[in-house]
Write an enzyme that holds these catalytic residues in place. Structure first.
Site, mmCIF file in Angstrom:
data_model
loop_
_atom_site.group_PDB
_atom_site.id
_atom_site.type_symbol
_atom_site.label_atom_id
_atom_site.label_comp_id
_atom_site.label_asym_id
_atom_site.label_seq_id
_atom_site.Cartn_x
_atom_site.Cartn_y
_atom_site.Cartn_z
ATOM 1 N N HIS A 260 9.903 37.916 0.444
ATOM 2 C CA HIS A 260 11.009 37.353 -0.319
ATOM 3 C C HIS A 260 12.249 37.336 0.556
ATOM 4 O O HIS A 260 12.522 38.328 1.211
ATOM 5 C CB HIS A 260 11.278 38.199 -1.566
ATOM 6 C CG HIS A 260 12.456 37.691 -2.355
ATOM 7 N ND1 HIS A 260 12.378 36.549 -3.130
ATOM 8 C CD2 HIS A 260 13.738 38.136 -2.450
ATOM 9 C CE1 HIS A 260 13.569 36.332 -3.687
ATOM 10 N NE2 HIS A 260 14.399 37.281 -3.287
ATOM 11 N N GLY B 189 0.830 -1.201 0.000
ATOM 12 C CA GLY B 189 0.000 0.000 0.000
ATOM 13 C C GLY B 189 0.861 1.245 0.000
ATOM 14 O O GLY B 189 1.713 1.432 0.867
ATOM 15 N N ILE C 163 0.645 6.280 4.882
ATOM 16 C CA ILE C 163 1.396 5.470 5.849
ATOM 17 C C ILE C 163 2.517 4.709 5.152
ATOM 18 O O ILE C 163 3.677 4.743 5.572
ATOM 19 C CB ILE C 163 0.453 4.494 6.600
ATOM 20 C CG1 ILE C 163 -0.531 5.297 7.463
ATOM 21 C CG2 ILE C 163 1.242 3.492 7.444
ATOM 22 C CD1 ILE C 163 -1.468 4.473 8.321
ATOM 23 N N ALA D 282 -0.194 -1.600 4.940
ATOM 24 C CA ALA D 282 -0.637 -0.188 4.959
ATOM 25 C C ALA D 282 -1.699 0.003 3.877
ATOM 26 O O ALA D 282 -1.566 0.837 2.995
ATOM 27 C CB ALA D 282 0.556 0.740 4.734
HETATM 28 P P1 NAD Z 1 -4.651 4.510 2.228
HETATM 29 O O1 NAD Z 1 -6.030 4.090 1.991
HETATM 30 O O2 NAD Z 1 -4.286 5.939 2.130
HETATM 31 O O3 NAD Z 1 -3.676 3.731 1.222
HETATM 32 C C1 NAD Z 1 -3.749 2.328 1.073
HETATM 33 C C2 NAD Z 1 -3.167 1.932 -0.276
HETATM 34 O O4 NAD Z 1 -3.114 0.514 -0.333
HETATM 35 C C3 NAD Z 1 -4.027 2.396 -1.447
HETATM 36 O O5 NAD Z 1 -3.232 3.170 -2.309
HETATM 37 C C4 NAD Z 1 -4.495 1.083 -2.081
HETATM 38 O O6 NAD Z 1 -4.584 1.165 -3.485
HETATM 39 C C5 NAD Z 1 -3.413 0.090 -1.647
HETATM 40 N N1 NAD Z 1 -3.874 -1.306 -1.601
HETATM 41 C C6 NAD Z 1 -5.010 -1.778 -1.031
HETATM 42 N N2 NAD Z 1 -5.090 -3.131 -1.190
HETATM 43 C C7 NAD Z 1 -3.962 -3.513 -1.862
HETATM 44 C C8 NAD Z 1 -3.446 -4.773 -2.318
HETATM 45 N N3 NAD Z 1 -4.096 -5.929 -2.097
HETATM 46 N N4 NAD Z 1 -2.260 -4.793 -2.985
HETATM 47 C C9 NAD Z 1 -1.581 -3.628 -3.199
HETATM 48 N N5 NAD Z 1 -2.019 -2.430 -2.786
HETATM 49 C C10 NAD Z 1 -3.187 -2.354 -2.120
HETATM 50 O O7 NAD Z 1 -4.261 3.904 3.670
HETATM 51 P P2 NAD Z 1 -3.058 4.105 4.685
HETATM 52 O O8 NAD Z 1 -1.829 4.644 4.043
HETATM 53 O O9 NAD Z 1 -2.988 2.785 5.391
HETATM 54 O O10 NAD Z 1 -3.593 5.209 5.682
HETATM 55 C C11 NAD Z 1 -4.809 5.042 6.375
HETATM 56 C C12 NAD Z 1 -5.509 6.365 6.564
HETATM 57 O O11 NAD Z 1 -4.808 7.192 7.460
HETATM 58 C C13 NAD Z 1 -5.630 7.114 5.258
HETATM 59 O O12 NAD Z 1 -6.889 7.683 5.129
HETATM 60 C C14 NAD Z 1 -4.594 8.187 5.375
HETATM 61 O O13 NAD Z 1 -4.911 9.361 4.664
HETATM 62 C C15 NAD Z 1 -4.534 8.447 6.865
HETATM 63 N N6 NAD Z 1 -3.199 8.872 7.227
HETATM 64 C C16 NAD Z 1 -2.804 10.121 6.970
HETATM 65 C C17 NAD Z 1 -1.521 10.503 7.262
HETATM 66 C C18 NAD Z 1 -1.082 11.877 6.994
HETATM 67 O O14 NAD Z 1 -1.909 12.760 6.849
HETATM 68 N N7 NAD Z 1 0.215 12.113 6.894
HETATM 69 C C19 NAD Z 1 -0.609 9.621 7.778
HETATM 70 C C20 NAD Z 1 -1.040 8.363 8.016
HETATM 71 C C21 NAD Z 1 -2.327 7.990 7.720
#
Ligand code: NAD
Length: 470
Positions: A449, A180, A184, A270
């Protein structure tokens, strides 16, 4: 079972719950917050804050590694991983204690234990010393979310880990497979790549950070590849099994691709989160749930009078700042106010790798897909940081500001930044968007600036062919 009574009991003390409690108390409501863990939720204890401490380490290491270009050479650089983790944990502890202080300051009763709703106005808290019932005129469910897994894959917290373990390992793994490429996945890929771990990222979509504008995520992808991260997009992970103390991950390129395997000392899951809706007594009192998330109206009321829900437990966007905004809103509604609805088209999202990514509003792809349908024409202004004196002087020439404006009125439809201080800068464009500022307004706002922020003024100018430095 002793009983005490409150105007509001908030279940869950994360950035949604504790903020709701503070606002409720500020508005004169007798308030309690229940949590079985330390206050601050995932955000303070196992998410936003401790990871920011780790990512600062990565930035520092990165700077030192490139020190020679700056006339600073460091021989025998030694990393003490335990100390890196220790500092991150201390930061969390400190911030969590700060929430304890805020509860006291606001005269909020902090109850330690596991809460369950046992009646429309009754919360039972199970603690080490037994069970106690509390009366509540209103209940706010703010229990957050937890990492989800791929069907059939067990997260064993040893080889197959979540972000929680990834930020608290004993040693940096030699190899890490990240499943993912959302916020994260990418933050940990960056962190461990800088520490020298061999990192592979597997992402089902055809870009990393798929919710971001393609041009923006391409910059991060290039940068991570440059650091040696192996990024495979368009691949579906189908299974993960443990083998010889490592994780073995099976994936396919596309649906019909032939299965491939890859091994990693650790595998970070993730792939998103799911709401913590279980064991709360929600079904018993008739609260409607839709696919692991509590259903609410625009004021965060559930279908059961007096029961509200906010934050990750009500579904996307799963972000701490959204939970806080919803918490404040719900508290104001409970106090009899009529707050403005939260504008979900104006929520910033940030990823804190380097270069950082921050955005608000629509991506160009989304506009192409949906906007055209609604006849929404747009114009785009871009400004690369390599044309910014401040960015080049600070060694932060990677990245750009890209702002998408409505063609007719020049209003901001979406703003996207990839670069060193993107997460700090996006606030300007969020405010501009909420005040309905146009490209012309931003261009005419004199920016100091030299600053990185000038890039936003220049990008606004670029949308009308009026940028100065490109
Ligand atoms: P996410 O949903 O943002 O990303 C998960 C990713 O995993 C997606 O891109 C998806 O396409 C991929 N995925 C899913 N199943 C898969 C598979 N079988 N094989 C390959 N890829 C696959 O989730 P996250 O990164 O775990 O974060 C969770 C939540 O927490 C999100 O909503 C995120 O925005 C939030 N978060 C935000 C921050 C930040 O603002 N900096 C930090 C951490 C988390």
């Amino acid at each position: 079972m002793a009983s005490a009574s409150f105007d509001v009991i908030v279940i869950g003390g994360g950035p949604g719950g504790y903020v709701a409690a503070i606002r409720a108390s500020q508005l004169g409501l007798k308030t309690a917050v229940v949590d079985r863990d330390r206050l601050g939720g995932i955000c303070l204890n196992w998410g936003c804050i401790p990871t920011k401490a780790l990512l600062k380490n990565a930035e520092l290491i990165d700077h030192i590694n490139h020190g020679a270009e700056w006339g600073i050479s460091v021989d025998n650089l030694k990393l003490d991983f335990k100390k890196i983790i220790g500092r991150s944990r201390r930061v969390s502890d400190k911030m969590s204690s700060g929430i304890d202080f805020l509860m006291k300051k606001n005269k909020i009763v902090s109850i330690s234990g596991t809460a369950k709703i046992v009646g429309r106005n009754k919360v039972r808290v199970e603690a080490r010393d037994g069970k106690k019932d509390y009366e509540a005129k209103n209940i706010v469910v703010a229990t957050g979310a937890r990492p989800r897994s791929i069907p059939g894959v067990e997260i064993d917290h040893a080889s197959v880990i979540t972000s929680k373990e990834a930020m608290n390992l004993d040693a940096a793994p030699k190899s890490l497979v990240v499943i993912g490429a959302g916020a994260i996945g990418i933050e940990f890929a960056y962190f461990y790549a800088v520490l020298g771990t061999k990192v592979t990222v597997l992402e089902a979509q055809d870009t990393i950070l798929p919710v971001e504008d393609r041009e923006i995520s391409a910059v991060v992808q290039k940068s991570l590849k440059h650091r040696g991260v192996d990024i495979r997009t368009g691949v579906f992970v189908e299974g993960v099994k443990k083998s010889k103390g490592e994780a073995e991950i099976t994936f396919k390129k596309g649906k019909d691709g032939k299965p491939e395997t890859i091994r990693g000392e650790k595998c970070l899951m993730a792939v998103g989160v799911q709401g913590n809706v279980e064991n709360l007594g929600l079904e018993d009192v008739g609260v409607a749930i839709d696919r692991n998330h509590i259903k609410v109206d625009k004021d965060y009321r559930t279908n059961v009078p007096g029961i509200y829900a906010i934050g990750d437990v009500i579904g996307p966007p799963w972000l701490a700042h959204v939970a806080s905004a919803e918490g404040e809103h719900a508290a104001e509604v409970i106090a009899g106010g009529k707050p403005h609805a939260i504008d979900y088209s104006n929520i910033p999202g940030c990823t804190y790798c380097q270069p950082q990514v921050a955005s608000v509003g629509l991506t160009e792809d989304k506009l192409k897909a949906d906007g055209k349908k609604e006849g929404q024409d747009y114009k785009v202004g871009r400004f690369p940081f390599r044309a910014s004196g401040k960015a080049v002087a600070g060694g932060a020439a990677d990245g750009m500001v890209k702002i998408v404006f409505g063609a007719k009125y020049g209003e901001i439809l979406g703003a996207h930044i990839v670069g060193s201080e993107a997460a700090e800068m996006i606030a300007e464009l969020g405010l501009a968007k909420s005040l309905e500022a146009t490209a012309e307004d931003i261009r005419h706002t004199v920016h100091a600036h030299p600053t990185l922020s000038e890039a936003m003024m220049e990008a606004a100018g670029a949308a009308d062919g009026l940028a100065i430095h490109i």
